[in-house]
Design an enzyme around this catalytic site. Structure first.
Site, PDB file in Angstrom:
ATOM      1  N   GLY A 173       0.841  -1.195   0.000  1.00  0.00           N
ATOM      2  CA  GLY A 173       0.000   0.000   0.000  1.00  0.00           C
ATOM      3  C   GLY A 173       0.874   1.243   0.000  1.00  0.00           C
ATOM      4  O   GLY A 173       0.592   2.235  -0.685  1.00  0.00           O
ATOM      5  N   THR A 174       1.964   1.184   0.754  1.00  0.00           N
ATOM      6  CA  THR A 174       2.889   2.321   0.823  1.00  0.00           C
ATOM      7  C   THR A 174       3.433   2.649  -0.566  1.00  0.00           C
ATOM      8  O   THR A 174       3.478   3.815  -0.974  1.00  0.00           O
ATOM      9  CB  THR A 174       4.061   1.979   1.780  1.00  0.00           C
ATOM     10  N   ASN A 212      -6.978   4.973   9.462  1.00  0.00           N
ATOM     11  CA  ASN A 212      -6.515   3.744  10.098  1.00  0.00           C
ATOM     12  C   ASN A 212      -6.624   3.767  11.622  1.00  0.00           C
ATOM     13  O   ASN A 212      -6.748   2.730  12.251  1.00  0.00           O
ATOM     14  CB  ASN A 212      -5.063   3.444   9.682  1.00  0.00           C
ATOM     15  N   SER A 242      -4.307  -2.606  -0.308  1.00  0.00           N
ATOM     16  CA  SER A 242      -3.203  -3.457   0.146  1.00  0.00           C
ATOM     17  C   SER A 242      -3.763  -4.810   0.583  1.00  0.00           C
ATOM     18  O   SER A 242      -4.820  -4.871   1.232  1.00  0.00           O
ATOM     19  CB  SER A 242      -2.498  -2.766   1.314  1.00  0.00           C
ATOM     20  N   HIS A 293      -2.603  -7.226   2.739  1.00  0.00           N
ATOM     21  CA  HIS A 293      -2.499  -7.817   4.084  1.00  0.00           C
ATOM     22  C   HIS A 293      -3.512  -7.269   5.090  1.00  0.00           C
ATOM     23  O   HIS A 293      -3.588  -7.738   6.214  1.00  0.00           O
ATOM     24  CB  HIS A 293      -1.060  -7.718   4.615  1.00  0.00           C
ATOM     25  N   THR A 305       9.972  -7.934 -11.580  1.00  0.00           N
ATOM     26  CA  THR A 305       9.270  -9.204 -11.831  1.00  0.00           C
ATOM     27  C   THR A 305       8.094  -9.345 -10.870  1.00  0.00           C
ATOM     28  O   THR A 305       8.257  -9.173  -9.661  1.00  0.00           O
ATOM     29  CB  THR A 305      10.263 -10.381 -11.661  1.00  0.00           C
ATOM     30  N   CYS A 362       2.823   1.807  12.194  1.00  0.00           N
ATOM     31  CA  CYS A 362       4.030   2.460  11.683  1.00  0.00           C
ATOM     32  C   CYS A 362       4.566   3.491  12.665  1.00  0.00           C
ATOM     33  O   CYS A 362       5.704   3.929  12.559  1.00  0.00           O
ATOM     34  CB  CYS A 362       3.744   3.149  10.355  1.00  0.00           C
TER      35      CYS A 362
HETATM   36  C1  LIG Z   1      -4.341   3.957   5.552  1.00  0.00           C
HETATM   37  C2  LIG Z   1      -3.127   3.163   5.222  1.00  0.00           C
HETATM   38  N1  LIG Z   1      -2.424   3.448   4.122  1.00  0.00           N
HETATM   39  C3  LIG Z   1      -1.332   2.774   3.781  1.00  0.00           C
HETATM   40  C4  LIG Z   1      -0.870   1.737   4.548  1.00  0.00           C
HETATM   41  C5  LIG Z   1       0.374   1.035   4.135  1.00  0.00           C
HETATM   42  O1  LIG Z   1       0.093  -0.216   3.566  1.00  0.00           O
HETATM   43  P1  LIG Z   1       1.246  -1.314   3.511  1.00  0.00           P
HETATM   44  O2  LIG Z   1       1.397  -1.849   4.912  1.00  0.00           O
HETATM   45  O3  LIG Z   1       0.735  -2.349   2.555  1.00  0.00           O
HETATM   46  O4  LIG Z   1       2.470  -0.652   3.031  1.00  0.00           O
HETATM   47  C6  LIG Z   1      -1.552   1.401   5.728  1.00  0.00           C
HETATM   48  C7  LIG Z   1      -1.034   0.342   6.612  1.00  0.00           C
HETATM   49  O5  LIG Z   1      -1.173   0.418   7.821  1.00  0.00           O
HETATM   50  C8  LIG Z   1      -2.711   2.129   6.062  1.00  0.00           C
HETATM   51  O6  LIG Z   1      -3.398   1.872   7.171  1.00  0.00           O
END
Ligand SMILES: Cc1ncc(COP(=O)(O)O)c(C=O)c1O
Length: 383
Positions: A69-70, A149, A197, A199, A235, A323
């Protein structure tokens, strides 16, 4: 163990693991090669793209798989800004974004972009009117998350996208915490770019996707081969992508019944905590929220201490974003909502998921009640 931190991550579900397994050894081919095992991998990649696209109401060509997601957030923001070269130098975002968006905007600011970070009200909502007022002739991108989040608060994305459209500005939303919890359809939301994302929806870690509406100009951030139509070189991680597609499909199929079930558990948790414990505040509870998330401040108790006590009882929760764990700073999200340093430091996030039962919630309520009583006892003795 009672796991109440599903916004941090979720376990890979059995059907996801089953779907992934053949692609580690049997069908291990590189999707870009020409022989048969490679064609199997390519077919699985394209079938997964179709599945993920269907889940969000997009066309398969509008999906780019990424490493997280990042990374999708980075690709959306940096990719759009780069594509404008010197023309526009202004980005609008909010003050409650995930670090993946926030730090990317900070970095662009260092490179000379102007960043407007919109405030939120006490419920944690961005005002579409504020978005409208902050647009300038140099604005190239608006990036506002779908659901937060930490609090689960849902933003008025349709209203914001209407503003963006009216002014012809590209609109990105980070839907990582919304996808699988509420319906996420790109046309209904009216967005040009959307991050998800795997996971967070019982898929594997380390795989994400970016929806890019047809016609949106975006420059690659990772360069190399021609993978993902030249937008994201590298890849493709076929087992993870196959797992992501399976996870997304299952999440969307069961969304209706699961969101009702989880919302009932969340409401039970909040009602009981309000009844049994004095001086608690549920952050953002009067705004629309995703059904699984609850951010609760317990006056005069430190959030980290609550977590340690709950951990000793086998309960996993969080003080906010995974994070930001270990950071001495209070949550930027709760601070932006107007909470004091103390109120923000005393917040705990419970995020429920598929495997949680009523019994888990009842045990958590008792554990929280006892923990707060004990900690408040200690803090009043110290005072
Ligand atoms: C709102 C939001 N964006 C982005 C991310 C980042 O996703 P990833 O863990 O797949 O990098 C998160 C993960 O906690 C999230 O909650």
């Amino acid at each position: 163990m009672i796991y109440l931190d599903h916004n941090a991550t979720t376990p890979v579900s059995p059907e996801v693991l089953r779907a992934m397994m053949p692609f580690f050894q049997d069908s291990f081919g590189n999707a870009s090669s020409f022989y048969r095992p490679a064609r199997t991998a390519r077919a699985a990649l394209e079938a997964s793209r179709e599945k993920v696209a269907r889940c969000i109401g997009a066309a398969p060509q509008e999906i780019v798989f990424t490493g997280s997601g990042t990374e999708s957030d980075n690709l959306a923001i940096r990719g759009v800004c780069r594509s404008f070269k010197g023309e526009g130098r202004h980005v609008i975002t909010s003050s409650i974004e995930h670090h993946a968006v926030m730090k990317t905007c900070d970095d662009l600011e260092q490179q000379g972009f102007t960043i407007t970070r919109l405030p939120v009200d006490s419920l944690g909502r961005v005002s579409p009117d504020d978005v409208r007022k902050s647009i300038t002739p140099r604005t190239v991108l608006i990036s506002i998350m779908t659901a937060n989040n930490e609090t689960g608060v849902i933003q008025p994305i349709e209203a914001i996208s209407a503003v963006a459209r009216e002014r012809g500005i590209v609109f990105h939303t980070d839907a990582v915490q919304a996808f699988g919890k509420i319906p996420v359809k790109v046309d209904e939301l009216g967005v040009d770019l959307l991050t998800i994302s795997a996971h967070k929806v019982y898929g594997p870690k380390g795989v994400g996707a970016l929806y890019i509406r047809k016609g949106t100009t975006i420059a690659p951030v990772i360069t190399g081969g021609k993978h993902e139509r030249g937008i994201r070189a590298g890849t493709e991680n076929i087992p993870a992508i196959v797992g992501f597609a399976q996870a997304a499909e299952t999440a969307v199929q069961h969304l209706g019944e699961e969101s009702v079930r989880v919302a009932k558990l969340r409401d039970l948790l909040e009602t009981a905590i309000r009844e049994k414990i004095e001086n608690v505040q549920i952050n953002g509870s009067d705004a629309p929220r995703v059904p699984n998330t609850s951010s609760i401040s317990f006056a005069s108790v430190d959030g980290e201490s609550i977590l340690l006590h709950l951990d000793l009882r086998g309960i996993c929760a969080s003080t906010g974003s995974a994070c930001a764990t270990g950071s001495p700073q209070p949550s930027h999200v709760l601070s932006a909502m107007g909470l004091s340093h103390m109120q923000a430091q005393s917040a705990i996030r419970f995020s429920l998921g598929r495997e949680n039962s009523r019994e888990d919630v009842e045990r958590t309520i008792e554990a929280v009640r006892e923990t707060i009583e004990k900690l408040r006892g200690i803090s009043s003795v110290q005072a």
